[in-house]
Design an enzyme around this catalytic site. Structure first.
Site, PDB file in Angstrom:
ATOM      1  N   SER A 584     -37.267  22.510  11.441  1.00 59.48           N
ATOM      2  CA  SER A 584     -38.272  22.759  11.075  1.00 59.48           C
ATOM      3  C   SER A 584     -38.694  23.300   9.705  1.00 59.48           C
ATOM      4  O   SER A 584     -38.843  22.361   9.004  1.00 59.48           O
ATOM      5  CB  SER A 584     -38.951  24.107  12.195  1.00 59.48           C
ATOM      6  OG  SER A 584     -40.412  24.214  12.206  1.00 59.48           O
ATOM      7  N   ASP A 659     -42.428  15.105  19.381  1.00 60.14           N
ATOM      8  CA  ASP A 659     -42.551  16.456  18.431  1.00 60.14           C
ATOM      9  C   ASP A 659     -43.955  16.662  18.485  1.00 60.14           C
ATOM     10  O   ASP A 659     -44.727  15.814  17.757  1.00 60.14           O
ATOM     11  CB  ASP A 659     -41.767  16.426  17.183  1.00 60.14           C
ATOM     12  CG  ASP A 659     -41.738  17.764  16.654  1.00 60.14           C
ATOM     13  OD1 ASP A 659     -42.777  18.484  16.837  1.00 60.14           O
ATOM     14  OD2 ASP A 659     -41.030  18.111  15.629  1.00 60.14           O
ATOM     15  N   HIS A 691     -40.251  19.626  19.770  1.00 58.71           N
ATOM     16  CA  HIS A 691     -39.801  19.996  18.415  1.00 58.71           C
ATOM     17  C   HIS A 691     -38.367  20.596  18.438  1.00 58.71           C
ATOM     18  O   HIS A 691     -37.563  20.482  17.658  1.00 58.71           O
ATOM     19  CB  HIS A 691     -40.628  21.109  18.104  1.00 58.71           C
ATOM     20  CG  HIS A 691     -40.510  21.616  16.689  1.00 58.71           C
ATOM     21  ND1 HIS A 691     -40.452  20.615  15.474  1.00 58.71           N
ATOM     22  CD2 HIS A 691     -40.368  23.042  15.966  1.00 58.71           C
ATOM     23  CE1 HIS A 691     -40.242  21.307  14.194  1.00 58.71           C
ATOM     24  NE2 HIS A 691     -40.213  22.503  14.682  1.00 58.71           N
TER      25      HIS A 691
END
Length: 714
Positions: A584, A659, A691
């Site tokens: 991330s 995602d 995600h």
């Protein structure tokens, strides 16, 4: 003699075998693995029944003697299902999540996917049950026993007598009721808010019809289907939110008259104790002007602006106000306007009475109140930035009394009156302890001491230390994980694990210094792991967090490179075999480091990386970067598209195909830039995953990450 010698050798061999330590598997270390539970520290679950403590388990509930910790069984799962005359509708499968919402009644709240009920565990009778079996009841009020829930995009309320009330008719994918808004920013995690008496319901209405669709695809059907997400990107049109109030008595809905909702955020909804007034923080789109506003819950009319906070960077309200249980005229407000998150006492006219807590530390959580002592109980890192202790704060003079004495990270769960709390804690060498603490005296009774579940394994070496940030002044904390058979005369391949972004930290004084279990897996394979919390991460105060404003990744990289400089000073770190990995924001940092310092990092694995912040969502992106129109230089500077040509080392990019947090456009655009530049990253996709990888896909993911370093770094 020969026989004795053989026997002696056999005994020695058996003893040596018995002393050999096991090696970890990824099935044990990864939370998606089928043996993950076997190496987790022992745990127990507790619920408060007023000031009585109940231990809940799969098959039993126990009453805990607060003086001795001795347990007396209250009831079993088999007994509960017998009393309920269980069928598919009422069958309870576990007592872990049993709650006891009425201090003065022997009632336990139980549920499954089809029903929710209150059972008198002394008379064995059902006291009350819901009337919406089969629906998702997402907000139940114990006072009125009314439930708010969503059905076919519409918001409903079932009152305590079973009457069903439909509040909306135009709910849809584009008009969303009663759910979290503003993409879960500003501390928002739900969309309905009951008044204290359970007779009025405040709820969010989000109109996202004007928000651009991001074209997600479901590949499971024979012909893949289009399943778009509403995704407002930085600088683009965002959704509009309003707040409605439904009155169970009048069965009417009134909307707060907050004005035009365009480019505004409404958050941290709170009720007055008499249920007549609603309080809400209102924030402009620039997120630098925050106001606390009160509204009449009956008419929706604005009553007053009670508080205003502005900043040349941003203000981020994360907590609703909390009224003192013993004084309906006073409430606590949290703010980091003096540089650290602290508590302030205001009256309901908006006049500051006093600042309750002050100092170079962060109030991390408000646990609740103790009415008898006129105090508020909090968690804070006052003792040390890496330690979380529990305190009793006197409302009159702000005096903070420590409720714990052991080093480490403490999490408290307060009884209804605030007289007692359950303290669940660990420190770098303590897997988990659970204590019962009497707030008045701070006397603790041990409820559980967990043994080290890793005692039969070859454990890595966990260390913690400090280095100076790139400013030469600020202390940064790091964790280092070394192989169990570490030899300082050898050189080891080393991986920098990084996150680096806001609202997260990687190092604290919990068990193993808060190490991720993948680090243990890598250390076992002969790597050193290095983890540094750079400026921009949480729990170090406003200026520490806001140092990255309008230039995400830049200050963070400077600090991470100070970590690399420290690694370079260690004779056992092989600087020719330095890798980096993150997910991330950490994926963004990984590629940033790989392309800004291409001669330093040989191998990188970037998961779910942000590539260009103009493709990230409005609320988060604009808080830290402003818009692409107002900060074009900043966006251009931190975009990784122009850095694709700099890639030299081996880089694997991994993403979830679906995602909806960092949409696939980021990865795909970077691949396109690499093709044009002639650089060669590797790419792997998890179909159907968002995600973060779920279940056993997480095991597969971490094996893949590990194998990439094994192939190219080791």
């Amino acid at each position: 003699m020969k026989i004795k010698t053989i026997l002696l050798l056999l005994i020695l061999s058996l003893n040596m075998s018995a002393q050999e330590k096991q090696l970890f598997t990824l099935e044990e270390l990864n939370y998606g693995g089928n043996r993950y539970h076997t190496i987790q520290p022992q745990n127990k679950w507790y619920a408060w029944w007023g000031d009585e403590l109940i231990r809940t388990d799969v098959e039993e509930c126990w009453l805990v003697d607060k003086r001795t910790g001795k347990e007396t069984r209250l009831f079993t799962l088999d007994e509960v299902n017998k009393w309920l005359k269980s069928d598919d509708m009422y069958h309870v499968r576990a007592l872990y999540y049993a709650t006891f919402p009425y201090p003065d009644q022997p009632w336990v709240a139980l549920g499954n996917k089809k029903s929710f009920l209150l059972l008198n565990f002394k008379t064995h009778e059902i006291v009350w049950q819901d009337s919406i079996s089969g629906q998702k009841a997402n907000d139940w009020n114990p006072v009125s026993k009314a439930t708010a829930y969503i059905e076919d995009d519409q918001l409903f309320v079932v009152d305590g007598k079973g009457g069903k009330h439909q509040l909306t008719t135009d709910g849809s994918r584009e008009i969303v009721y009663g759910q979290s808004v503003h993409r879960n920013e500003f501390g928002i995690d739900k969309g309905t808010f009951w008044s204290p008496d359970g007779m009025r319901l405040a709820f969010y209405r989000m109109d996202q019809s004007m928000v651009t669709d991001y074209p997600q695809v479901d590949i499971d059907p024979r012909s893949a289907t289009h399943e778009p997400d509403k995704y407002p990107m930085a600088g683009m049109t965002s959704h509009q939110v309003t707040v409605g109030v439904y009155d169970l008595d009048t069965q009417k809905t009134t909307y707060l008259k907050a004005g035009d909702p365009t480019d505004r955020y409404f958050t941290n909804i709170a009720w007055s104790p008499d249920a007549k007034t609603i309080y809400m923080f209102e924030l402009n789109r620039d997120q630098n002007d925050c106001r606390l506003v009160s509204y009449d819950a009956m008419t929706g009319e604005k009553k007053a602006e009670l508080y205003r906070e502005t900043s040349d960077k941003y203000v981020e309200p994360l907590h609703p106000i909390q009224f003192l249980p013993w004084d309906d005229d006073l409430f606590i407000l949290q703010s980091q306007k003096d540089g650290y998150n602290h508590l302030y006492l205001y009256n309901k006219e908006g006049k500051l009475q006093r600042q309750l807590t002050k100092g170079n530390f962060v109030i991390q959580e408000v646990l609740g109140f103790n009415e008898k002592q006129k105090s508020v109980l909090v968690a804070a890192n006052k003792y040390h930035p890496l330690h979380r202790w529990l305190y009793n704060v006197n409302i009159k003079d702000g005096k903070m009394t420590e409720l714990v004495s052991a080093d480490g990270v403490h999490h408290g769960k307060l009884s209804s009156s605030g007289t007692y709390l359950v303290d669940r804690w660990s420190n770098p060498t303590t897997p988990r302890n659970i204590d019962l603490v009497e707030v008045k005296t701070a006397k603790a009774t041990r409820l559980m001491t967990a043994e080290d579940p890793w005692k039969d394994y070859e454990q890595p070496i966990f260390e913690c230390g400090t280095i100076k940030a790139a400013d030469g002044i600020t202390d940064l904390y790091y964790r280092m994980v070394k192989p169990y058979n570490f030899d300082a005369t050898k050189k080891y391949p080393t991986v920098v694990y990084v996150y680096g972004g806001p609202h997260a930290h990687n190092v604290e004084a919990a068990w193993h210094w808060y190490s991720r279990s993948w680090e243990t897996y890598m250390a076992q394979k002969g790597y050193i792991l290095f983890i540094l919390d750079n400026r921009g991460s949480e729990y170090r105060g406003r200026d520490f967090e806001q140092a990255t404003f309008r230039q995400l990744g830049q200050i963070e990289m400077q600090d991470q490179m100070k970590g690399v400089e420290y690694l370079r000073s260690l004779p056992y770190v092989d600087m020719d075999r330095l890798g980096v990995h993150g997910w991330s924001f950490g994926g963004f940092m990984t590629i940033s480091l790989m392309t800004n310092y291409p001669d330093v990092f040989k191998v990188g694995v970037a998961g779910g990386p942000v590539i260009d912040w103009k493709w990230y969502e409005v609320m988060y992106g604009e808080r830290y970067m402003d818009t692409p129109e107002t900060n074009p230089e900043g966006y251009e500077k931190i975009s990784l598209l122009s850095k694709a040509k700099n890639l030299k080392g081996k880089l694997q990019i991994i993403t979830g195909y679906n995602d909806n947090t960092v949409v696939p456009q980021h990865c795909l655009s970077f691949l396109k830039a690499c093709i044009e530049a002639g650089t060669q990253p590797d790419f792997f996709v998890y179909p159907g995953e968002a995600h973060n990888m779920r279940g056993h896909a997480s095991v597969h993911l971490h094996e893949r990450i590990t194998q990439y370093f094994e192939d190219y770094l080791k």
